[in-house]
Design a protein around this motif. Structure first.
Motif, PDB file in Angstrom:
ATOM      1  N   PHE A  81       0.763  -1.537   0.291  1.00 21.93           N
ATOM      2  CA  PHE A  81      -0.158  -0.178  -0.086  1.00 21.93           C
ATOM      3  C   PHE A  81       0.691   1.351   0.122  1.00 21.93           C
ATOM      4  CE2 PHE A  81      -3.940  -2.582   1.846  1.00 21.93           C
ATOM      5  CZ  PHE A  81      -4.316  -2.116   0.927  1.00 21.93           C
ATOM      6  N   TYR A  82       1.745   1.225   0.355  1.00 19.31           N
ATOM      7  CA  TYR A  82       2.646   2.361   0.776  1.00 19.31           C
ATOM      8  C   TYR A  82       3.548   2.792  -0.429  1.00 19.31           C
ATOM      9  CZ  TYR A  82       6.074   6.304   2.690  1.00 19.31           C
ATOM     10  OH  TYR A  82       6.571   7.204   3.717  1.00 19.31           O
ATOM     11  N   THR A  83       3.595   1.810  -1.376  1.00 23.37           N
ATOM     12  CA  THR A  83       4.536   2.424  -2.664  1.00 23.37           C
ATOM     13  C   THR A  83       3.875   2.125  -3.610  1.00 23.37           C
ATOM     14  OG1 THR A  83       5.024  -0.124  -2.888  1.00 23.37           O
ATOM     15  CG2 THR A  83       6.507   0.558  -1.690  1.00 23.37           C
ATOM     16  N   SER A  84       3.788   3.190  -4.596  1.00 28.96           N
ATOM     17  CA  SER A  84       3.129   3.090  -5.987  1.00 28.96           C
ATOM     18  C   SER A  84       3.155   1.783  -6.394  1.00 28.96           C
ATOM     19  CB  SER A  84       3.177   4.585  -6.386  1.00 28.96           C
ATOM     20  OG  SER A  84       4.237   5.004  -6.373  1.00 28.96           O
ATOM     21  N   HIS A  85       2.261   2.490  -7.108  1.00 26.65           N
ATOM     22  CA  HIS A  85       2.977   0.860  -8.798  1.00 26.65           C
ATOM     23  C   HIS A  85       2.275   1.679 -10.415  1.00 26.65           C
ATOM     24  CE1 HIS A  85       2.124  -3.098 -11.005  1.00 26.65           C
ATOM     25  NE2 HIS A  85       2.768  -2.849  -9.716  1.00 26.65           N
TER      26      HIS A  85
ATOM     27  N   ALA B 126      -3.881   3.075   4.263  1.00 22.80           N
ATOM     28  CA  ALA B 126      -4.399   1.650   4.708  1.00 22.80           C
ATOM     29  C   ALA B 126      -2.739   1.010   4.626  1.00 22.80           C
ATOM     30  CB  ALA B 126      -4.222   0.945   2.798  1.00 22.80           C
ATOM     31  N   ALA B 127      -1.961   1.421   4.459  1.00 21.02           N
ATOM     32  CA  ALA B 127      -0.594   0.948   5.691  1.00 21.02           C
ATOM     33  C   ALA B 127      -0.431   1.319   6.657  1.00 21.02           C
ATOM     34  CB  ALA B 127       0.006   1.822   4.128  1.00 21.02           C
TER      35      ALA B 127
ATOM     36  N   MET C 124      -2.128  -1.178   8.452  1.00 18.83           N
ATOM     37  CA  MET C 124      -1.509  -3.100   8.046  1.00 18.83           C
ATOM     38  C   MET C 124      -0.711  -3.130   9.332  1.00 18.83           C
ATOM     39  SD  MET C 124      -3.324  -4.627   6.077  1.00 18.83           S
ATOM     40  CE  MET C 124      -5.060  -3.889   6.472  1.00 18.83           C
ATOM     41  N   TYR C 125      -0.159  -1.616   9.847  1.00 18.12           N
ATOM     42  CA  TYR C 125       1.057  -1.977  10.329  1.00 18.12           C
ATOM     43  C   TYR C 125       0.338  -1.654  11.423  1.00 18.12           C
ATOM     44  CZ  TYR C 125       4.304  -0.519   5.987  1.00 18.12           C
ATOM     45  OH  TYR C 125       4.998  -0.446   5.256  1.00 18.12           O
ATOM     46  N   THR C 126      -0.413  -0.901  11.514  1.00 17.08           N
ATOM     47  CA  THR C 126      -0.965  -1.160  13.217  1.00 17.08           C
ATOM     48  C   THR C 126      -1.980  -2.441  13.468  1.00 17.08           C
ATOM     49  OG1 THR C 126      -1.355   1.550  12.963  1.00 17.08           O
ATOM     50  CG2 THR C 126      -2.777   0.265  14.685  1.00 17.08           C
ATOM     51  N   ALA C 127      -2.208  -3.314  12.921  1.00 18.49           N
ATOM     52  CA  ALA C 127      -2.842  -4.429  13.054  1.00 18.49           C
ATOM     53  C   ALA C 127      -1.557  -5.061  13.373  1.00 18.49           C
ATOM     54  CB  ALA C 127      -3.947  -4.796  12.042  1.00 18.49           C
ATOM     55  N   ALA C 128      -0.619  -5.104  13.312  1.00 15.95           N
ATOM     56  CA  ALA C 128       0.634  -6.095  13.166  1.00 15.95           C
ATOM     57  C   ALA C 128       0.848  -6.059  14.371  1.00 15.95           C
ATOM     58  CB  ALA C 128       1.797  -5.848  11.593  1.00 15.95           C
ATOM     59  N   ALA C 129       1.239  -4.635  14.668  1.00 17.73           N
ATOM     60  CA  ALA C 129       1.759  -3.737  15.810  1.00 17.73           C
ATOM     61  C   ALA C 129       0.862  -4.412  17.709  1.00 17.73           C
ATOM     62  CB  ALA C 129       2.203  -2.819  16.045  1.00 17.73           C
TER      63      ALA C 129
END
Length: 164
Positions: free
Chosen positions: A26-30, A39-40, A43-48
């Motif tokens: 999510f953090y890197t563009s494509h 969204a990034a 996701m990082y908060t859920a992992a933390a």
């Protein structure tokens, strides 16, 4: 890869490595999708929240890069959101929690990130004092060195004069 990790994050008990990877994606563009910082962060908060030190580390990196964590995220993580004007307390707390995690693999990178945050804090808020004290220390060392050199030159001159 996107599909696999995305499906993994929607399970009942998603694995933290999938949440971290999705946060990275999510953090890197494509070419096909835009960067989605919120969204990034989620996701990082859920992992933390599942006690993964990588989630704390990645949140610290985001805050260092200027991403403002929402107050709801700060509350979920138990961070003090009343600090205004500086993100250093939040960054240091995230890296400290990452460092103090029981996983041995997280100790060194989180310690280095914490040290870097402390040094940046000192340079940002006490840089002028450091510059002045460094200039004073250099002046003192230079003066002492010159005095030592001139003293030795005088001794050499006196010994030469006495030997002649």
């Amino acid at each position: 890869m996107w599909k696999y990790y995305n499906l993994s994050t929607h399970s009942n008990r998603p694995p933290t490595y999938a949440q971290i990877k999705m946060g990275d994606l999510f953090y890197t563009s494509h070419v096909r999708r835009k960067r989605n910082v919120q969204a990034a962060v989620e996701m990082y908060t859920a992992a933390a929240l599942q006690h993964d030190p990588q989630g704390l580390y990645n949140l610290g990196v985001l805050v260092e890069e200027g991403v403002a964590l929402p107050p709801s995220t700060l509350r979920l993580l138990g961070l003090n959101s009343s600090v205004s004007g500086s993100n250093f307390p939040i960054i240091m707390d995230l890296y400290r929690r990452c460092r103090d995690h029981e996983e041995e693999d997280s100790y060194v990178p989180c310690s280095l990130a914490l040290l870097n945050a402390h040094l940046q804090y000192i340079w940002t808020f006490h840089g002028s004092i450091l510059k002045c004290s460094s200039a004073a220390a250099i002046a003192i060392v230079t003066a002492l060195s010159l005095m030592t050199i001139f003293g030795r030159l005088q001794n050499v001159a006196q010994n030469f004069h006495l030997s002649v």
